[in-house]
Design a protein around this motif. Structure first.
Motif, short mmCIF file in Angstrom:
data_model
loop_
_atom_site.label_atom_id
_atom_site.label_comp_id
_atom_site.label_asym_id
_atom_site.label_seq_id
_atom_site.Cartn_x
_atom_site.Cartn_y
_atom_site.Cartn_z
N ARG A 76 8.01 -2.74 -2.18
CA ARG A 76 7.15 -1.55 -2.06
C ARG A 76 7.98 -0.30 -1.77
O ARG A 76 7.76 0.76 -2.35
CB ARG A 76 6.12 -1.74 -0.93
CG ARG A 76 5.02 -2.73 -1.22
CD ARG A 76 3.83 -2.49 -0.28
NE ARG A 76 4.21 -2.36 1.11
CZ ARG A 76 4.33 -3.36 1.97
NH1 ARG A 76 4.11 -4.59 1.55
NH2 ARG A 76 4.67 -3.15 3.23
N ASP A 115 7.46 2.88 7.78
CA ASP A 115 7.40 1.45 7.48
C ASP A 115 8.77 0.83 7.28
O ASP A 115 8.91 -0.38 7.17
CB ASP A 115 6.55 1.25 6.21
CG ASP A 115 6.13 -0.20 6.02
OD1 ASP A 115 5.84 -0.87 7.04
OD2 ASP A 115 6.08 -0.66 4.87
N ALA A 122 4.18 -11.86 -7.17
CA ALA A 122 5.27 -11.28 -6.37
C ALA A 122 6.54 -11.18 -7.20
O ALA A 122 7.22 -10.14 -7.19
CB ALA A 122 5.52 -12.14 -5.13
N VAL A 128 0.17 -4.88 -6.79
CA VAL A 128 0.06 -4.71 -5.33
C VAL A 128 1.09 -5.60 -4.63
O VAL A 128 0.75 -6.59 -3.97
CB VAL A 128 -1.37 -5.04 -4.84
CG1 VAL A 128 -1.54 -4.60 -3.39
CG2 VAL A 128 -2.41 -4.42 -5.72
N PRO A 129 2.37 -5.26 -4.78
CA PRO A 129 3.42 -6.12 -4.20
C PRO A 129 3.28 -6.27 -2.69
O PRO A 129 3.04 -5.29 -1.97
CB PRO A 129 4.72 -5.39 -4.55
CG PRO A 129 4.32 -3.99 -4.88
CD PRO A 129 2.94 -4.06 -5.42
N THR A 130 3.41 -7.48 -2.23
CA THR A 130 3.31 -7.75 -0.79
C THR A 130 4.65 -7.65 -0.09
O THR A 130 4.70 -7.49 1.12
CB THR A 130 2.73 -9.17 -0.57
OG1 THR A 130 3.55 -10.12 -1.27
CG2 THR A 130 1.30 -9.26 -1.11
N ASP A 131 5.73 -7.75 -0.84
CA ASP A 131 7.07 -7.66 -0.24
C ASP A 131 7.37 -6.21 0.14
O ASP A 131 7.32 -5.32 -0.71
CB ASP A 131 8.11 -8.19 -1.23
CG ASP A 131 9.50 -8.24 -0.61
OD1 ASP A 131 10.15 -7.18 -0.58
OD2 ASP A 131 9.91 -9.32 -0.15
N ARG A 132 7.68 -5.99 1.42
CA ARG A 132 7.90 -4.63 1.90
C ARG A 132 9.06 -3.95 1.19
O ARG A 132 8.99 -2.77 0.83
CB ARG A 132 8.16 -4.65 3.41
CG ARG A 132 8.41 -3.26 4.00
CD ARG A 132 8.54 -3.34 5.50
NE ARG A 132 9.56 -4.31 5.90
CZ ARG A 132 9.73 -4.75 7.15
NH1 ARG A 132 8.94 -4.33 8.11
NH2 ARG A 132 10.69 -5.61 7.44
#
Length: 884
Positions: A423, A453, A383, A416-420
């Motif tokens: 992204r 989103d 991350a 594949v960043p999980t933080d919106r």
């Protein structure tokens, strides 16, 4: 002593003579290591009698430290920085750590550099010598390239030495590239005889063959030996030769040199604290002035640094980091810690991230990006790694490095960043890059799934993505996507203060469908309080689309002024496109062309090919309206090819509209129709409404009115909903063309009534022309003449010569006698001269004009003298009444 080099010395002498005469320039000396570039710079310094000589050199370890090379070049002029205009003075103060303030745009720093050199040159000519430019930091390279291209009217010479295949490429577009090759045989023989008298004839012949005339190789390689038949050694062989000399030193001297090579600045104080044992003997590999250690040649530094093992290099960086403990050295400490690390380390990564933030605040985009990238490499979690790569990408883009930005974005996305938020930032930046340099439809494909989103409370991101979408949907001609995003625009717009741009966007969506925009009473007045030039440009475009053309123009002018004040050349290149459109609509063809030329050059310099295409489209429109058929067709041919390759529907529409106007003026409506009726009912609303007046006129005049009915109805609905006098006038003219008899006459009269309420001379003249033609066909010749006379007069004043000729022919057909207008004396000004004259008319001083146009005051003065000569005037006051 120089051996040979007659051609190179002649070129340098010519440049110095040119500067002594008041005109500057730049030579780029390009060649392999050791070929003699530094010696030629030395020759120039000795030959620059009476000149102010400034020197600097790129240093590989500092290549990621923003403006480090420029700092060394300008250090002797620091006492003059305060004499520059306030924004320029502050810009240099911030990037050199001498002042606090917001991060300046890189082009403002470049402009300040130009101004500073120009100020110094007012006393005596200036010679700037830049060695090893391939190792200079990216901001310095960009600033010097900017300056070098603007030295034609300055007594400033610049010599830049660089390798062609190593380090950072030096862009020589628009500059004189002088390749430096090996010495000719006679000069090589003379140098060899002077340096190595003890060699046998066979050894001399073998050395000459192996070195291929490289002077440094001729001097240095015998110490390392050259075997018969060996390939030309050049850089690698020279580095080995220097390393052999280093290895003959004692251990303390070798460690001392390694610390100096790792340090970059060569400060003896820093090196001495890291290694208190002084090195007494350095075998002529380096020299010292008591404060700084300088290597004999960059290859010596490379030999010392890369000749050490990785573990030794890391230890050297760690030692230097430990002694750099003052706040002023925080960034260098972080950089050394990053080089010292050999595994993930969140503590060092965090320190590097702080350094990146500080660098960004000084406009050190490249330095900030490098720090963020190294922080990403040392991050302990995916991350953090993704977030830091995304930060690096943003800084790379800001610094004009689109390739580096894509590289960093690729790495961020692979994690594949999980933080919106991360992204969305990645998506927005990639979309922006596609919009400015790539394919707008690709930007749409990125934005459309991302917008739903965005949290409704995240106004800044949501509005940024929404505005990007609005631009991309127009340029991609995406009707379906526009419909989908209009629904999202409805959701994002509410009555809060920070949703103002979203409400405007929603209003544009509604009004293009003929509905009420739904704005708050205070919305339009609130727009004047925006200070960001990007937001002002967006607001001006949307206000224009809502029908308030005057406010839209004011906001876009304000955006350009803000961008100029900030030195934001990239934003300025884009924003100028909207001002060009405003000038065209007002019939100011000369100023429109000048703005478009300026915008095109800035777009090229800032790496925005799509914006450059937009400006070429405006230049095509100006050429069409002023009757330059060959120029119009040349530009449109180029534009349509580029637009097709990139999917630039907006650019293609501008090119086709230019061709349609050319055909309409020449009385070829069927040909004009084929240029503007290419989208049918599937077009984006903005695209569909773009050239409706031309479409209606061409369709009616070619006997195919049905092809214009549906676009006209949408255009009429837009005009009625907007309450714009300008739109209502052209809509009424379109209605008149589609009508007959009394209805047509009433519509023409209504159109002229609306025209009288707003400044749109070109459209007013077109309405007068069409009304006059209508009345003549109705056999009402006497009533037709005033309208045709008015049309001919306006077209002539605007310089729309083909349209004026068409009006004159119609006037003759009524039986009137039309005096043939002679060409008369025409004041031919260049686009640059036009812009300067307009700025003078606005009350700007030479220094203020220079800041606005990214020139030096001396260059502005030169152009003004040219204008005075052409116009036969002697004062600035007379410029107010000058016609061109």
């Amino acid at each position: 002593m120089l051996y040979g080099r007659d051609a190179e010395r002649a070129a340098i002498d010519g440049l110095l003579d040119q500067v002594a005469g008041g005109a500057g320039g730049c030579l780029v000396l390009r060649g392999e290591p050791g070929i003699g570039k530094t010696a030629l710079l030395g020759y120039a310094a000795e030959a620059a009698t009476g000149m102010f000589v400034l020197r600097t050199a790129g240093v590989e370890p500092e290549s990621d430290l923003g403006y480090a090379t420029l700092h060394r070049l300008l250090r002797p002029l620091f006492d003059r920085i305060d004499t520059l205009p306030g924004p320029q003075s502050l810009a240099l103060g911030v990037v050199f750590g001498r002042a606090s303030g917001p991060a300046p745009d890189r082009f403002l720093v470049a402009l300040a550099t130009l101004s500073l050199l120009s100020e110094a040159a007012a006393e005596r000519p200036v010679l700037c010598l830049v060695d090893d430019a391939h190792w200079a930091d990216a901001p310095t390279v960009a600033a010097l390239a900017f300056v070098a291209r603007r030295l034609a009217d300055e007594p400033v010479a610049m010599l830049v030495a660089a390798r062609g295949d190593e380090g950072r490429p030096v862009d020589t577009a628009g500059l004189i590239d002088l390749p430096v090759v090996g010495l000719d045989p006679a000069a090589a023989e003379a140098l060899l005889a002077d340096q190595h008298k003890q060699l046998s004839a066979g050894e001399r012949a073998e050395l000459l063959r192996a070195t291929a005339g490289n002077p440094l190789a001729i001097r240095e390689l015998p110490a390392g030996g050259v075997r018969a038949g060996d390939p030309v050694p050049l850089a690698a062989g020279l580095q080995r030769a220097f390393l052999d000399r280093v290895r003959r030193l004692d251990a303390d001297a070798q460690h001392f040199l390694l610390l100096a090579a790792a340090d970059g600045e060569g400060k003896l104080d820093t090196i001495g604290r890291a290694f208190p044992t002084a090195a007494a003997e350095l075998a002529d590999l380096a020299s010292s002035d008591g404060q700084t250690l300088t290597f004999e040649h960059p290859l010596v530094r490379s030999a010392v640094y890369y000749g050490a093992s990785p573990a030794e290099r890391r230890a050297a960086h760690r030692s230097l980091a430990e002694v750099l403990d003052s706040p002023a050295d925080a960034d260098r400490r972080a950089w050394h810690l990053g080089r010292a690390a050999d595994a993930a380390d969140e503590t060092i990564a965090a320190e590097l991230e702080l350094s990146a933030v500080r660098a960004a605040a000084r406009a050190g985009s490249a330095a900030a990006a490098a720090a963020w990238e190294r922080a990403a490499e040392l991050s302990e979690t995916p991350a953090d790694r993704a977030r830091r790569y995304a930060g690096a990408a943003a800084r790379r883009w800001e610094g004009g490095d689109s390739a580096g930005a894509r590289w960093a974005l690729d790495r961020a996305e692979r994690l594949v960043p999980t933080d919106r938020d991360v992204r969305l930032d990645i998506t927005g930046l990639r979309a922006l890059m596609e919009l400015r340099t790539g394919v707008p439809s690709d930007a749409l494909a990125l934005l459309l799934p991302a917008l739903p989103d965005v949290p409704r409370t995240d106004r800044e991101r949501s509005q940024w993505l929404l505005m990007l979408f609005g631009e991309a949907s127009f340029h991609a001609n995406a009707a379906k996507a526009w419909s989908e995003i209009a629904e999202i625009g409805e959701l994002l717009a509410d009555d809060t203060d920070d949703a103002l741009l979203s409400r405007l966007f929603r209003g544009v969506c509604r009004i293009r469908e003929g509905a009420d925009p739904g704005l708050l009473p205070s919305d339009l007045a609130s727009l004047r309080g925006i200070s960001d030039p990007v937001k002002l440009t967006w607001a001006g475009g949307m206000t224009w689309g809502l029908g308030d053309r005057d406010l839209g123009r004011q906001l876009r002018r304000q955006a350009v002024s803000q961008a100029r004040a900030a030195g934001a050349a990239g934003v300025l290149a884009w924003a100028l496109g909207f001002v060009v459109a405003d000038e065209l609509s007002r019939g100011h063809f000369g100023s429109a062309e000048a703005y478009a030329e300026e915008g095109y050059q800035l777009a090229v310099e800032t790496g925005q090919p799509n914006s450059a295409c937009d400006h070429q489209g405006s230049l095509a429109l100006v050429a069409a309206l002023t009757g330059r058929q060959e120029r119009t067709r040349q530009l449109t041919d180029e534009l349509l090819a580029q637009a097709g390759a990139r999917g630039l529907a907006g650019t293609a529409a501008a090119a086709r509209r230019a061709l349609a106007l050319l055909e309409l003026a020449a009385g070829r409506p069927a040909a004009a129709l084929e240029h503007v009726d290419v989208h049918g009912g599937l077009a984006h609303p903005g695209m569909l409404l773009y050239a409706v007046p031309e479409l209606v006129e061409a369709a009616v005049r070619s006997g195919q009115p049905e092809r214009a009915l549906e676009p006209y109805e949408r255009y009429r609905g837009w005009a009625q909903a907007s309450e714009s006098a300008e739109l209502r006038a052209t809509a009424a003219r379109c209605a008149a063309l589609l009508q007959t008899g009394e209805n047509a006459e009433q519509s023409y009269q209504l159109a002229l009534k609306w025209h009288a309420q707003q400044e749109s001379p070109l459209e007013s003249a077109r309405t007068e022309l069409l009304f006059g033609e209508f009345l003549r066909r109705e056999r009402r010749r006497s009533q037709a003449r005033p309208h045709l006379q008015a049309a001919e007069e306006i077209f002539h004043q605007l310089g729309a010569v083909v349209w004026a000729g068409r009006a004159a022919e119609e006037l003759r057909a009524t039986g009137a006698t039309v005096a043939r207008r002679g060409a008369g004396p025409v004041l031919e000004l260049t686009p640059q001269e036009r812009r300067i004259v307009e700025a003078v008319r606005e009350g700007a001083s030479n220094r203020e004009i220079a800041a606005q146009l990214f020139l030096s005051p001396r260059t502005v003065d030169y152009h003004l003298r040219k204008v005075f000569q052409k116009a036969g005037i002697t004062s600035r006051a007379e410029l107010v009444h000058l016609e061109f």
